[in-house]
Scaffold this motif. Structure first.
Motif, PDB file in Angstrom:
ATOM      1  N   UNK A  10       0.836  -1.206   0.000  1.00 31.02           N
ATOM      2  CA  UNK A  10       0.000   0.000   0.000  1.00 31.02           C
ATOM      3  C   UNK A  10       0.872   1.257   0.000  1.00 31.02           C
ATOM      4  N   UNK A  11       1.942   1.238   0.765  1.00 31.81           N
ATOM      5  CA  UNK A  11       2.844   2.392   0.812  1.00 31.81           C
ATOM      6  C   UNK A  11       3.416   2.685  -0.570  1.00 31.81           C
ATOM      7  N   UNK A  12       3.852   1.658  -1.268  1.00 32.34           N
ATOM      8  CA  UNK A  12       4.361   1.847  -2.628  1.00 32.34           C
ATOM      9  C   UNK A  12       3.295   2.381  -3.561  1.00 32.34           C
ATOM     10  N   UNK A  13       2.088   1.840  -3.448  1.00 31.13           N
ATOM     11  CA  UNK A  13       0.982   2.279  -4.312  1.00 31.13           C
ATOM     12  C   UNK A  13       0.627   3.741  -4.036  1.00 31.13           C
ATOM     13  N   UNK A  15       2.455   6.116  -2.718  1.00 32.15           N
ATOM     14  CA  UNK A  15       3.542   7.008  -3.151  1.00 32.15           C
ATOM     15  C   UNK A  15       3.440   7.252  -4.653  1.00 32.15           C
ATOM     16  N   UNK A  16       3.162   6.195  -5.417  1.00 28.70           N
ATOM     17  CA  UNK A  16       2.974   6.336  -6.866  1.00 28.70           C
ATOM     18  C   UNK A  16       1.803   7.278  -7.162  1.00 28.70           C
ATOM     19  N   UNK A  17       0.697   7.123  -6.432  1.00 28.48           N
ATOM     20  CA  UNK A  17      -0.487   7.962  -6.642  1.00 28.48           C
ATOM     21  C   UNK A  17      -0.208   9.428  -6.281  1.00 28.48           C
ATOM     22  N   UNK A  18       0.552   9.648  -5.225  1.00 33.96           N
ATOM     23  CA  UNK A  18       0.904  11.011  -4.817  1.00 33.96           C
ATOM     24  C   UNK A  18       1.737  11.688  -5.902  1.00 33.96           C
ATOM     25  N   UNK A  19       2.714  10.983  -6.425  1.00 34.65           N
ATOM     26  CA  UNK A  19       3.542  11.559  -7.488  1.00 34.65           C
ATOM     27  C   UNK A  19       2.730  11.811  -8.757  1.00 34.65           C
ATOM     28  N   UNK A  20       1.856  10.871  -9.133  1.00 30.97           N
ATOM     29  CA  UNK A  20       1.037  11.052 -10.340  1.00 30.97           C
ATOM     30  C   UNK A  20       0.110  12.252 -10.181  1.00 30.97           C
TER      31      UNK A  20
END
Length: 145
Positions: A10-13, A15-20
Protein backbone atom coordinates in the motif's frame (compact mmCIF):
# COMPACT_ATOMS: atom_id res chain seq x y z
CA UNK A 1 -0.80 -11.54 2.39
CA UNK A 2 0.59 -10.61 5.76
CA UNK A 3 -0.29 -7.27 7.28
CA UNK A 4 3.33 -6.16 6.98
CA UNK A 5 3.47 -7.16 3.30
CA UNK A 6 0.18 -5.39 2.62
CA UNK A 7 1.44 -2.25 4.39
CA UNK A 8 4.56 -2.23 2.18
CA UNK A 9 2.47 -2.76 -0.98
CA UNK A 10 0.00 0.00 0.00
CA UNK A 11 2.84 2.39 0.81
CA UNK A 12 4.36 1.85 -2.63
CA UNK A 13 0.98 2.28 -4.31
CA UNK A 14 0.10 5.50 -2.45
CA UNK A 15 3.54 7.01 -3.15
CA UNK A 16 2.97 6.34 -6.87
CA UNK A 17 -0.49 7.96 -6.64
CA UNK A 18 0.90 11.01 -4.82
CA UNK A 19 3.54 11.56 -7.49
CA UNK A 20 1.04 11.05 -10.34
CA UNK A 21 -1.44 13.51 -8.79
CA UNK A 22 1.39 15.98 -8.10
CA UNK A 23 2.52 15.89 -11.72
CA UNK A 24 -1.08 16.34 -12.92
CA UNK A 25 -1.59 19.32 -10.59
CA UNK A 26 1.71 20.90 -11.67
CA UNK A 27 0.86 20.54 -15.36
CA UNK A 28 -2.62 21.99 -14.71
CA UNK A 29 -1.10 25.00 -12.94
CA UNK A 30 0.66 26.06 -16.13
CA UNK A 31 -2.35 25.70 -18.42
CA UNK A 32 -4.50 28.74 -19.26
CA UNK A 33 -7.57 26.71 -18.25
CA UNK A 34 -6.37 24.69 -15.26
CA UNK A 35 -9.53 22.63 -15.00
CA UNK A 36 -9.98 23.73 -11.41
CA UNK A 37 -13.60 22.87 -10.56
CA UNK A 38 -13.74 22.06 -6.84
CA UNK A 39 -16.44 19.70 -5.59
CA UNK A 40 -17.39 18.39 -2.18
CA UNK A 41 -18.09 14.65 -2.11
CA UNK A 42 -19.96 12.88 0.69
CA UNK A 43 -18.29 9.49 0.39
CA UNK A 44 -19.95 6.53 2.19
CA UNK A 45 -17.16 4.60 3.88
CA UNK A 46 -16.86 0.87 3.53
CA UNK A 47 -13.93 0.62 5.94
CA UNK A 48 -15.05 0.62 9.56
CA UNK A 49 -12.11 0.49 11.92
CA UNK A 50 -10.70 3.73 13.29
CA UNK A 51 -7.28 2.68 11.96
CA UNK A 52 -8.57 2.22 8.39
CA UNK A 53 -10.58 5.45 8.49
CA UNK A 54 -7.50 7.32 9.74
CA UNK A 55 -5.27 5.95 6.97
CA UNK A 56 -7.91 6.45 4.28
CA UNK A 57 -8.55 10.09 5.21
CA UNK A 58 -4.80 10.72 5.58
CA UNK A 59 -4.11 9.15 2.18
CA UNK A 60 -6.71 11.46 0.62
CA UNK A 61 -5.21 14.53 2.26
CA UNK A 62 -1.61 13.79 1.21
CA UNK A 63 -2.68 13.26 -2.41
CA UNK A 64 -2.42 16.58 -4.29
CA UNK A 65 -5.79 17.95 -5.37
CA UNK A 66 -7.83 16.23 -2.64
CA UNK A 67 -8.54 17.02 0.99
CA UNK A 68 -10.40 15.09 3.66
CA UNK A 69 -12.64 17.67 5.34
CA UNK A 70 -14.47 15.72 8.01
CA UNK A 71 -16.35 12.66 9.12
CA UNK A 72 -20.09 12.35 9.70
CA UNK A 73 -21.11 9.46 11.90
CA UNK A 74 -23.90 7.04 11.06
CA UNK A 75 -27.43 8.44 11.07
CA UNK A 76 -28.90 4.92 10.85
CA UNK A 77 -27.68 1.86 12.79
CA UNK A 78 -26.67 -0.02 9.63
CA UNK A 79 -25.75 3.02 7.54
CA UNK A 80 -22.20 4.00 6.60
CA UNK A 81 -20.11 6.74 8.10
CA UNK A 82 -19.60 9.55 5.58
CA UNK A 83 -16.21 11.05 4.78
CA UNK A 84 -16.42 14.57 3.37
CA UNK A 85 -13.81 15.08 0.66
CA UNK A 86 -12.92 18.13 -1.43
CA UNK A 87 -11.51 17.45 -4.88
CA UNK A 88 -9.96 20.43 -6.65
CA UNK A 89 -10.29 18.92 -10.14
CA UNK A 90 -13.88 17.74 -9.88
CA UNK A 91 -15.23 18.16 -13.39
CA UNK A 92 -16.22 14.46 -13.28
CA UNK A 93 -17.40 13.71 -9.72
CA UNK A 94 -18.21 10.09 -10.55
CA UNK A 95 -14.59 9.57 -11.62
CA UNK A 96 -13.41 11.10 -8.33
CA UNK A 97 -15.76 8.76 -6.43
CA UNK A 98 -14.44 5.76 -8.38
CA UNK A 99 -10.90 6.85 -7.48
CA UNK A 100 -11.83 7.07 -3.81
CA UNK A 101 -13.35 3.58 -3.98
CA UNK A 102 -10.16 2.29 -5.61
CA UNK A 103 -8.02 3.87 -2.88
CA UNK A 104 -10.25 2.38 -0.19
CA UNK A 105 -9.91 -1.07 -1.82
CA UNK A 106 -6.12 -0.74 -1.96
CA UNK A 107 -6.11 0.19 1.71
CA UNK A 108 -8.40 -2.67 2.74
CA UNK A 109 -8.97 -5.30 0.02
CA UNK A 110 -11.80 -6.86 2.08
CA UNK A 111 -14.13 -4.02 1.02
CA UNK A 112 -13.98 -4.97 -2.69
CA UNK A 113 -17.11 -7.07 -2.21
CA UNK A 114 -19.10 -4.07 -0.93
CA UNK A 115 -20.35 -2.13 -3.96
CA UNK A 116 -20.18 1.64 -4.30
CA UNK A 117 -22.66 3.16 -6.73
CA UNK A 118 -20.83 6.31 -7.84
CA UNK A 119 -24.04 7.73 -9.31
CA UNK A 120 -25.76 7.47 -5.90
CA UNK A 121 -22.99 9.18 -3.89
CA UNK A 122 -23.88 12.75 -2.98
CA UNK A 123 -21.69 15.60 -4.16
CA UNK A 124 -22.04 19.33 -4.73
CA UNK A 125 -19.96 21.92 -6.54
CA UNK A 126 -18.04 24.42 -4.48
CA UNK A 127 -19.76 27.78 -4.59
CA UNK A 128 -17.99 31.11 -4.47
CA UNK A 129 -20.05 33.43 -2.31
CA UNK A 130 -20.59 36.90 -3.70
CA UNK A 131 -19.57 39.85 -1.48
CA UNK A 132 -23.09 41.32 -1.60
CA UNK A 133 -24.81 38.08 -0.59
CA UNK A 134 -26.89 38.68 2.52
CA UNK A 135 -25.52 37.03 5.66
CA UNK A 136 -28.95 35.65 6.57
CA UNK A 137 -28.94 33.70 3.27
CA UNK A 138 -25.58 32.15 4.05
CA UNK A 139 -25.39 29.02 6.21
CA UNK A 140 -23.49 29.66 9.48
CA UNK A 141 -20.66 27.30 8.51
CA UNK A 142 -19.96 29.33 5.37
CA UNK A 143 -19.95 32.82 6.88
CA UNK A 144 -16.66 34.68 7.00
CA UNK A 145 -17.47 36.85 10.02
Amino acid sequence: MSKFGHAIAYTGWIIKEIFAAGIDATVAAFKPDSGLEPVIIFYPLRVESDWDIFWFSTSITVTPGTLSLGLRHRTEPDGPEILIVQAAFGSDPEDIIAGLADMEEHLNPAVKDIPVDAAAVLWEPYEVLEPDQAAEDTPPAERME
